[in-house]
Scaffold this motif. Structure first.
Motif, PDB file in Angstrom:
ATOM      1  N   SER A 247      41.381  96.412  17.745  1.00 28.09           N
ATOM      2  CA  SER A 247      40.321  95.415  17.727  1.00 28.09           C
ATOM      3  C   SER A 247      39.256  95.802  16.710  1.00 28.09           C
ATOM      4  CB  SER A 247      39.702  95.268  19.120  1.00 28.09           C
ATOM      5  OG  SER A 247      39.188  96.510  19.561  1.00 28.09           O
ATOM      6  N   GLY A 248      38.311  94.905  16.496  1.00 30.01           N
ATOM      7  CA  GLY A 248      37.227  95.172  15.559  1.00 30.01           C
ATOM      8  C   GLY A 248      37.687  95.265  14.120  1.00 30.01           C
ATOM      9  N   ILE A 249      38.703  94.518  13.743  1.00 29.68           N
ATOM     10  CA  ILE A 249      39.211  94.542  12.369  1.00 29.68           C
ATOM     11  C   ILE A 249      38.205  93.842  11.457  1.00 29.68           C
ATOM     12  CG2 ILE A 249      41.114  93.836  10.866  1.00 29.68           C
ATOM     13  CD1 ILE A 249      42.901  93.862  13.354  1.00 29.68           C
ATOM     14  N   PRO A 250      37.836  94.456  10.329  1.00 27.04           N
ATOM     15  CA  PRO A 250      36.850  93.835   9.428  1.00 27.04           C
ATOM     16  C   PRO A 250      37.321  92.481   8.909  1.00 27.04           C
ATOM     17  CG  PRO A 250      37.163  96.151   8.879  1.00 27.04           C
ATOM     18  CD  PRO A 250      38.227  95.801   9.884  1.00 27.04           C
ATOM     19  N   LYS A 251      36.367  91.574   8.714  1.00 26.14           N
ATOM     20  CA  LYS A 251      36.671  90.248   8.203  1.00 26.14           C
ATOM     21  C   LYS A 251      36.757  90.249   6.680  1.00 26.14           C
ATOM     22  CE  LYS A 251      34.325  87.806  11.987  1.00 26.14           C
ATOM     23  NZ  LYS A 251      33.269  86.804  12.311  1.00 26.14           N
ATOM     24  N   ALA A 252      37.305  89.173   6.161  1.00 30.81           N
ATOM     25  CA  ALA A 252      37.333  88.991   4.714  1.00 30.81           C
ATOM     26  C   ALA A 252      35.937  88.632   4.231  1.00 30.81           C
ATOM     27  CB  ALA A 252      38.322  87.892   4.347  1.00 30.81           C
ATOM     28  N   PHE A 349      46.594  87.109   8.928  1.00 32.76           N
ATOM     29  CA  PHE A 349      46.517  86.922  10.378  1.00 32.76           C
ATOM     30  C   PHE A 349      45.569  87.943  11.011  1.00 32.76           C
ATOM     31  CE2 PHE A 349      48.090  88.276  14.563  1.00 32.76           C
ATOM     32  CZ  PHE A 349      47.984  87.084  15.273  1.00 32.76           C
ATOM     33  N   ALA A 350      45.647  89.209  10.568  1.00 35.72           N
ATOM     34  CA  ALA A 350      44.774  90.249  11.117  1.00 35.72           C
ATOM     35  C   ALA A 350      43.315  89.977  10.769  1.00 35.72           C
ATOM     36  CB  ALA A 350      45.204  91.616  10.588  1.00 35.72           C
ATOM     37  N   ALA A 351      43.051  89.520   9.538  1.00 37.86           N
ATOM     38  CA  ALA A 351      41.677  89.216   9.145  1.00 37.86           C
ATOM     39  C   ALA A 351      41.141  88.012   9.906  1.00 37.86           C
ATOM     40  CB  ALA A 351      41.617  88.956   7.642  1.00 37.86           C
ATOM     41  N   ARG A 352      42.006  87.072  10.192  1.00 37.17           N
ATOM     42  CA  ARG A 352      41.566  85.874  10.922  1.00 37.17           C
ATOM     43  C   ARG A 352      41.275  86.181  12.384  1.00 37.17           C
ATOM     44  NH1 ARG A 352      45.669  81.631  13.535  1.00 37.17           N
ATOM     45  NH2 ARG A 352      44.186  80.081  14.314  1.00 37.17           N
ATOM     46  N   GLN A 353      42.184  86.936  13.037  1.00 37.55           N
ATOM     47  CA  GLN A 353      42.045  87.191  14.468  1.00 37.55           C
ATOM     48  C   GLN A 353      41.027  88.283  14.775  1.00 37.55           C
ATOM     49  OE1 GLN A 353      43.828  84.241  15.388  1.00 37.55           O
ATOM     50  NE2 GLN A 353      44.146  85.534  17.178  1.00 37.55           N
ATOM     51  N   GLY A 354      40.973  89.300  13.912  1.00 36.08           N
ATOM     52  CA  GLY A 354      40.133  90.455  14.207  1.00 36.08           C
ATOM     53  C   GLY A 354      40.745  91.366  15.251  1.00 36.08           C
ATOM     54  N   PHE A 355      41.958  91.060  15.667  1.00 36.93           N
ATOM     55  CA  PHE A 355      42.654  91.846  16.693  1.00 36.93           C
ATOM     56  C   PHE A 355      44.153  91.643  16.535  1.00 36.93           C
ATOM     57  CE2 PHE A 355      44.785  91.827  20.844  1.00 36.93           C
ATOM     58  CZ  PHE A 355      44.529  93.121  21.264  1.00 36.93           C
ATOM     59  N   VAL A 356      44.908  92.729  16.596  1.00 36.39           N
ATOM     60  CA  VAL A 356      46.372  92.644  16.543  1.00 36.39           C
ATOM     61  C   VAL A 356      46.945  93.495  17.661  1.00 36.39           C
ATOM     62  CG1 VAL A 356      46.564  92.170  14.071  1.00 36.39           C
ATOM     63  CG2 VAL A 356      46.494  94.536  14.863  1.00 36.39           C
ATOM     64  N   SER A 357      48.067  93.050  18.222  1.00 34.89           N
ATOM     65  CA  SER A 357      48.777  93.795  19.252  1.00 34.89           C
ATOM     66  C   SER A 357      50.261  93.464  19.144  1.00 34.89           C
ATOM     67  CB  SER A 357      48.253  93.432  20.651  1.00 34.89           C
ATOM     68  OG  SER A 357      48.592  92.094  20.967  1.00 34.89           O
ATOM     69  N   PRO A 358      51.134  94.288  19.715  1.00 30.20           N
ATOM     70  CA  PRO A 358      52.581  94.014  19.614  1.00 30.20           C
ATOM     71  C   PRO A 358      53.000  92.692  20.223  1.00 30.20           C
ATOM     72  CG  PRO A 358      52.189  96.280  20.314  1.00 30.20           C
ATOM     73  CD  PRO A 358      50.871  95.585  20.352  1.00 30.20           C
TER      74      PRO A 358
END
Length: 463
Positions: A247-252, A349-358
């Protein structure tokens, strides 16, 4: 001699009788199929005892749809289709070969203009906050699947390699962006191409073990590859944090300007009211540019020797080898190119969501992307885009139809029936358009003038 009833497409007495019989038969068949699955619902009470109760009204709706639908198809659609075919057969050849209409000639330009104007039009019609749903859920979501399907189209539609693990490259791109942006502080614009390169590298790694495999065996291996990547993401907790995700992935950012509430943020910099819709509109144009890049590269590659080698490999690998084409390099470039675009989509997708999981990269996603490619027509960029709009946009549109809860019950959610809708759509399309929405093909090599090749002259299931 054809009578007036046939020419106008109106059914005759015998046709109506047959339509009534087939409608009744379809209703009885639907009753037998759905009486247990739809007519009866099971649940648990507070004592964990199994209880059941009937849903005769919902069952009657299913049976009526099947019976009336079959009656209309046999009684009205089939006569109309036969009459239309007879009338088209009487049209002179020079009229058939006449130039297409203005809309057909400029369809792509009109579609591109509509996409560019889509966000401002939605803002004007629904307001700033009201447009958020339409820009994000409909615009961005559909374009992500368009890009993924176009990337898979290179592998499946052009090269003829059945890939059931395409979501693995999507995951590689997403986790590459998530991890590298957090650990090293790299920006979106640096990690976007880097994620594509890393995904292409994994595409080459997948390509080497499957060089000698074709058909069902290739599909099984690619499916296993996708599951291996997902299991690695779940179990390598020191890096990927397992099922908790990242979580907390930086935005574009736009030339270093962040889309936040700070004094140097986008809204304050340009004197605009605070809203998250600006970031979504920005992302919409990014994914639109990525889709255009994917389409441009695909079209250019098709006209190059490597693109013709892909098509030769798709049609007949043995003949391809006999012509001296390096099938190893051809397969590896197909896997790498398709995986690269999957990596681009994953990082976005990661930049849009700000969160990735399996959980975002299960086999179901690969099946959905492949279904879009098949429905649209393998090798057809326009058909695949239409299929993505119909299938993904249709699912999102169901959320807005509150009256469906009156028909199907208050617990109705379209996500639960997503694959059912995909399956029904595939059955309908394969019955009436067995080569997808767009069955014609533009040849990559032609003499003097390029003419579309009808789907009737292409091998079914191929380009």
């Amino acid at each position: 001699m054809t009578n007036s009833a046939n020419v106008t497409g109106m059914p005759e007495t015998g046709t109506l009788a047959r339509a009534i019989k087939e409608g009744i038969f379809a209703g009885v068949l639907a009753l037998g199929l759905f009486i247990l699955y739809v007519g009866i619902k099971t649940d648990q009470d507070i004592n964990n005892a199994l209880i059941w109760y009937p849903r005769w009204g919902l069952l009657a709706i299913f049976v009526a749809i099947a019976a009336i639908g079959r009656f209309l198809i046999v009684g009205f659609f089939h006569p109309w289709a036969r009459a239309r075919k007879e009338l088209r057969a009487q049209v002179p050849v020079h009229e058939i070969e006449a130039k297409p209409s203005f809309f057909h000639q400029h369809f792509l330009k009109i579609a591109l203009l509509a996409l560019i104007l889509y966000p401002p039009v939605m803002v004007a019609l629904t307001g700033l906050q009201g447009s958020l749903k339409y820009v994000d859920n409909f615009g961005i979501q559909i374009l992500i699947y368009v890009m993924l399907a176009w990337g898979l189209n290179i592998v499946v539609g052009l090269a003829g390699l059945l890939d059931l693990g395409y979501v693995a490259f999507y995951a590689v791109g997403a986790y590459s962006y998530a991890l590298l942006s957090q650990q090293f502080g790299l920006s979106f614009w640096v990690l976007l191409p880097l994620s594509g390169i890393l995904a292409a590298f994994w595409g080459i790694i997948l390509g080497f073990p499957v060089l000698r495999l074709r058909g069902d065996y290739l599909a099984i291996v690619t499916l296993a590859f996708g599951e291996i990547i997902r299991l690695v993401l779940i179990n390598w907790t020191d890096v990927t944090r397992g099922t908790f995700g990242i979580s907390g992935i930086p935005k574009a950012t736009l030339f270093g300007i962040k889309f936040d509430a700070s004094a140097t943020g986008f809204a304050k910099t340009f004197g605009l009211p605070m809203s998250s819709v600006y970031y979504k509109i920005f992302l919409f144009y990014i994914i639109l540019a990525l889709c255009l890049l994917t389409a441009y590269v695909t079209i250019r590659l098709r006209r190059m020797p490597i693109g013709r080698a892909w098509e030769a490999l798709r049609e007949d690998e043995i003949a391809c080898r006999s012509l001296g084409i390096n099938t190893v390099a051809t397969k590896l470039t197909a896997f790498a190119t398709g995986a690269m675009f999957g990596g681009f989509a994953g990082s976005f997708f990661a930049a849009r969501q700000g969160f990735v999981s399996p959980e975002s990269f299960v086999f179901l996603e690969s099946a959905v992307i492949l279904a879009i490619v098949v429905l649209g027509g393998m090798g057809s960029l326009t058909g695949i885009a239409i299929a993505a709009i119909v299938m993904v946009g249709g699912t999102e549109l169901l959320r807005e139809m509150e009256f469906l809860k009156v028909v199907f019950g208050p617990d109705f959610t379209p996500e639960l029936y997503r694959m059912l809708l995909f399956g029904l759509a595939m059955i309908v399309v394969m019955l009436f358009k067995p080569r997808g929405f767009v069955g014609s093909r533009q040849p990559t090599a032609f003499l003097k003038e390029s003419k579309a090749v009808s789907g009737s002259f292409t091998k079914e299931g191929h380009g």
